[in-house]
Design an enzyme around this catalytic site. Sequence first.
Site, PDB file in Angstrom:
ATOM      1  N   CYS A 242     -87.358 -64.920  38.737  1.00 55.39           N
ATOM      2  CA  CYS A 242     -87.102 -66.058  39.408  1.00 55.39           C
ATOM      3  C   CYS A 242     -86.858 -66.475  41.017  1.00 55.39           C
ATOM      4  O   CYS A 242     -86.781 -64.912  41.626  1.00 55.39           O
ATOM      5  CB  CYS A 242     -85.476 -66.481  39.025  1.00 55.39           C
TER       6      CYS A 242
ATOM      7  N   ARG B  51     -93.105 -66.390  41.828  1.00 57.44           N
ATOM      8  CA  ARG B  51     -92.150 -65.358  41.179  1.00 57.44           C
ATOM      9  C   ARG B  51     -91.632 -65.942  39.516  1.00 57.44           C
ATOM     10  O   ARG B  51     -91.144 -65.333  38.884  1.00 57.44           O
ATOM     11  CB  ARG B  51     -90.782 -65.553  41.936  1.00 57.44           C
TER      12      ARG B  51
ATOM     13  N   TRP C  33     -88.149 -67.834  35.621  1.00 57.90           N
ATOM     14  CA  TRP C  33     -89.060 -67.143  34.644  1.00 57.90           C
ATOM     15  C   TRP C  33     -88.004 -66.792  33.727  1.00 57.90           C
ATOM     16  O   TRP C  33     -87.011 -65.871  33.713  1.00 57.90           O
ATOM     17  CB  TRP C  33     -89.580 -65.993  35.426  1.00 57.90           C
TER      18      TRP C  33
ATOM     19  N   ASN D 118     -81.002 -65.057  39.850  1.00 60.25           N
ATOM     20  CA  ASN D 118     -82.191 -64.323  39.576  1.00 60.25           C
ATOM     21  C   ASN D 118     -81.489 -62.944  39.261  1.00 60.25           C
ATOM     22  O   ASN D 118     -80.722 -62.529  39.786  1.00 60.25           O
ATOM     23  CB  ASN D 118     -82.811 -63.955  40.776  1.00 60.25           C
ATOM     24  N   GLY D 119     -81.825 -62.621  37.938  1.00 57.57           N
ATOM     25  CA  GLY D 119     -81.565 -61.372  37.284  1.00 57.57           C
ATOM     26  C   GLY D 119     -81.152 -61.546  35.931  1.00 57.57           C
ATOM     27  O   GLY D 119     -81.298 -62.529  35.251  1.00 57.57           O
TER      28      GLY D 119
ATOM     29  N   GLU E  14    -108.159 -51.485  35.043  1.00 56.28           N
ATOM     30  CA  GLU E  14    -107.791 -52.576  35.958  1.00 56.28           C
ATOM     31  C   GLU E  14    -108.554 -53.647  35.708  1.00 56.28           C
ATOM     32  O   GLU E  14    -108.184 -55.009  35.955  1.00 56.28           O
ATOM     33  CB  GLU E  14    -107.877 -52.109  37.548  1.00 56.28           C
TER      34      GLU E  14
ATOM     35  N   LYS F 191    -107.259 -57.274  34.906  1.00 58.21           N
ATOM     36  CA  LYS F 191    -107.611 -58.618  35.636  1.00 58.21           C
ATOM     37  C   LYS F 191    -107.769 -59.794  34.397  1.00 58.21           C
ATOM     38  O   LYS F 191    -107.438 -60.810  34.630  1.00 58.21           O
ATOM     39  CB  LYS F 191    -108.460 -58.472  36.675  1.00 58.21           C
TER      40      LYS F 191
ATOM     41  N   GLU G 282    -105.090 -61.053  32.166  1.00 56.18           N
ATOM     42  CA  GLU G 282    -104.112 -61.440  32.889  1.00 56.18           C
ATOM     43  C   GLU G 282    -104.202 -63.139  33.189  1.00 56.18           C
ATOM     44  O   GLU G 282    -103.687 -63.922  32.907  1.00 56.18           O
ATOM     45  CB  GLU G 282    -103.615 -60.852  34.306  1.00 56.18           C
TER      46      GLU G 282
ATOM     47  N   HIS H 186    -114.470 -43.237  19.499  1.00 59.18           N
ATOM     48  CA  HIS H 186    -113.408 -42.526  18.816  1.00 59.18           C
ATOM     49  C   HIS H 186    -112.808 -43.850  18.394  1.00 59.18           C
ATOM     50  O   HIS H 186    -111.638 -43.934  17.969  1.00 59.18           O
ATOM     51  CB  HIS H 186    -112.511 -41.529  19.432  1.00 59.18           C
TER      52      HIS H 186
ATOM     53  N   LYS I  41     -94.820 -62.497  39.448  1.00 57.27           N
ATOM     54  CA  LYS I  41     -95.388 -61.372  40.406  1.00 57.27           C
ATOM     55  C   LYS I  41     -94.348 -60.295  40.562  1.00 57.27           C
ATOM     56  O   LYS I  41     -94.993 -59.228  40.895  1.00 57.27           O
ATOM     57  CB  LYS I  41     -95.549 -62.217  41.810  1.00 57.27           C
TER      58      LYS I  41
HETATM   59  C1  G6P Z   1     -96.190 -57.565  37.551  1.00 57.71           C
HETATM   60  C2  G6P Z   1     -97.240 -58.288  38.377  1.00 57.71           C
HETATM   61  C3  G6P Z   1     -98.321 -57.206  38.400  1.00 57.71           C
HETATM   62  C4  G6P Z   1     -97.848 -55.844  39.075  1.00 57.71           C
HETATM   63  C5  G6P Z   1     -96.611 -55.363  38.151  1.00 57.71           C
HETATM   64  C6  G6P Z   1     -96.044 -54.200  39.251  1.00 57.71           C
HETATM   65  O1  G6P Z   1     -96.424 -57.403  36.263  1.00 57.71           O
HETATM   66  O2  G6P Z   1     -97.527 -59.387  37.806  1.00 57.71           O
HETATM   67  O3  G6P Z   1     -99.610 -57.790  39.431  1.00 57.71           O
HETATM   68  O4  G6P Z   1     -98.864 -54.845  39.198  1.00 57.71           O
HETATM   69  O5  G6P Z   1     -95.679 -56.326  38.276  1.00 57.71           O
HETATM   70  O6  G6P Z   1     -95.417 -54.784  40.234  1.00 57.71           O
HETATM   71  P1  G6P Z   1     -95.076 -54.115  42.013  1.00 57.71           P
HETATM   72  O7  G6P Z   1     -94.733 -55.039  42.537  1.00 57.71           O
HETATM   73  O8  G6P Z   1     -94.078 -52.928  41.369  1.00 57.71           O
HETATM   74  O9  G6P Z   1     -96.252 -53.345  42.176  1.00 57.71           O
END
Ligand code: G6P
Length: 614
Positions: free
Chosen positions: A2, A27, A75, A101-102, A487, A491, A494, A510, A609
């Site tokens: 949040c 966030r 969130w 937040n938390g 990765e 992407k 996501e 496999h 994020k």
């Molecule tokens: C969230 C974000 C990702 C990020 C991950 C780890 O899932 O959406 O983009 O890679 O957290 O975050 P950090 O800030 O620890 O790299």
Amino acid sequence: MCGIVAYIGKREAYPILVKGLQRLEYRGYDSAGVAMINAKGTLNVYKKKGKVAELVDFAKDKDISGNIGIGHTRWATHGEPNDVNSHPHYSETKDMVLIHNGIIENYAAIKAGLIKRGHKFLSQTDTEVLAHLIEDIQLHENIKMGHAVQAALRQVIGAYAIVVIDKNDPDTLVAAKKGSPMVIGIGKDDFFVASDASPIIEYTKNVVYLEDEQVAILRRDKDIKIRNLKDKEITPYVQELTLELESIEKGGYDHFMLKEIYEQPRSVKDSMRGRLIASEGYIKMGGIEDHERKFEKAKRIIFIACGTSWHAGLVGEYLFEELARVPVEVEYASEFRYRNPVIYPEDIVIAISQSGETADTLAAVEMAKSKGATVLGVCNVVGSSIARATDGGSYTHAGPEIGVASTKAFTAQVTVLTLMALHMAKVRGTLKESRYRQLLYEMEAIPEKIEEVLKLNDQLREIAYKYKDSRNALYLGRGVSFPVALEGALKLKEISYIHAEGYPAAEMKHGPIALIDEEMPVFVIATKGANYEKVVSNIQEVKARKGKITAVVTQGDTEVKGMADDVIEIPETDELLVPLIAVIPLQLLSYHIAVMRGCNVDQPRNLAKSVTVE
Ligand code: G6P
């Protein structure tokens, strides 16, 4: 997770709160809410499911006046995203409101106790419990809000960043934190509170980062007061922010993600700035200098990270093993923290985190420290919790990353890890001088090569168009390009919600090979290097089953061109550095596919994020 923002001073609070919430929307964006106390002492609370824009629309004909206020973007953790579960939350009398937040882990026990005392709850949230608890203590003990907050938080197990206001005390705002970030901006005659500095920078550069279990009492026209939960007064440490306003705005791009993809020539350069001079054979990394002896003697490196940062760690594994000849393990922080891992004092644990706030990574750092390892951080956000909790480390200097899907932070992390691995190789004497120098020159050339790849944007848009309606996708790579495949797949899923998997190319037979038919797009990293011929064979295997192949190849490649449906030609570089270049087209492909599918690229559903809860 949040986002929180609050203001007390002489200006109108509402515009500051709304602008701040928009900046913090990365966030969380399930719901948003604000509360202001107006000049007559009325407390107005507006909250709405959905984005900040929906809240603004809802509040447009209402009384939004007042120069004290709090705002929140959520969130969801406890309770579904709806108007009732949105923050701010009222206390029992409705005189006090709180944003949080938390996660309050023991909220059920506290709630049961309060219900016995006659409290009635409107929502299913843990936050509302905290609002009731603070007021309950304040009224029963007849103490000021700051002391009531301290007493309440002494009962709480969990993580929090909270701000509280009370209409009976309209000149005071109380903020506190544990495990969730909180920055306080000190203006000329006002205070700002936020989850990160982005809502604050246009008003003041003087900030205090609140530490865990500290409570800040911000009174109109008075100095900031900070106390810990044991009621000990703490002298605030005021720092100057280095962040610039332009870096958190879109600057003419349609989305932050696209802007951040295009920033990579610059951000990779910034990650190396002052740290690398190839012509002098020189790497200097101030934050790890004190640990050089450890680098020399290290028996093992353990990377801990989540999400994209974990993929950067996987690239790091190849780099450190190959260059510095040290065994490496790469761990999901969330798993590592709950195992009882064997850690030796000669181990170096490196936490990788863009935000520096990921709860699991932070907890894993604390655990590794408690077992006596040297713990270093590779973080992007300066002053973040992980950066502060580690024994040393290197910032990635990518600048603020706002798009939820990480792009420039990944290449910056890989850049820093490459420099660290090279430096470690030098210290340990595991690399010939000529090879070391050659890699340094190659590193210096990377930003230009990324620039070249960005010119392929039109071609990538066309390829994206072909696959925009796919339901699945497979990404293949070998060696150091395997993490790039992971990765690329991450992407795509996501931001476009297409199911995608990354696989080591040779493992395809496999399992995933069973999925391949004429409907299945397969993205392969097939650049020149030791595994090239093997990957070419894997491409043949896909082709024999009619899969649709898009291959990322080295400029001038002819062999794969004859087999693949499309080839994306990227500039040649040393095999170990390919991830820094090969990931760029995969980022752009995902971006275009998501835009064509009408998805919210910068704020994909259900993601956040910065994940400050477990
Ligand atoms: C969230 C974000 C990702 C990020 C991950 C780890 O899932 O959406 O983009 O890679 O957290 O975050 P950090 O800030 O620890 O790299």
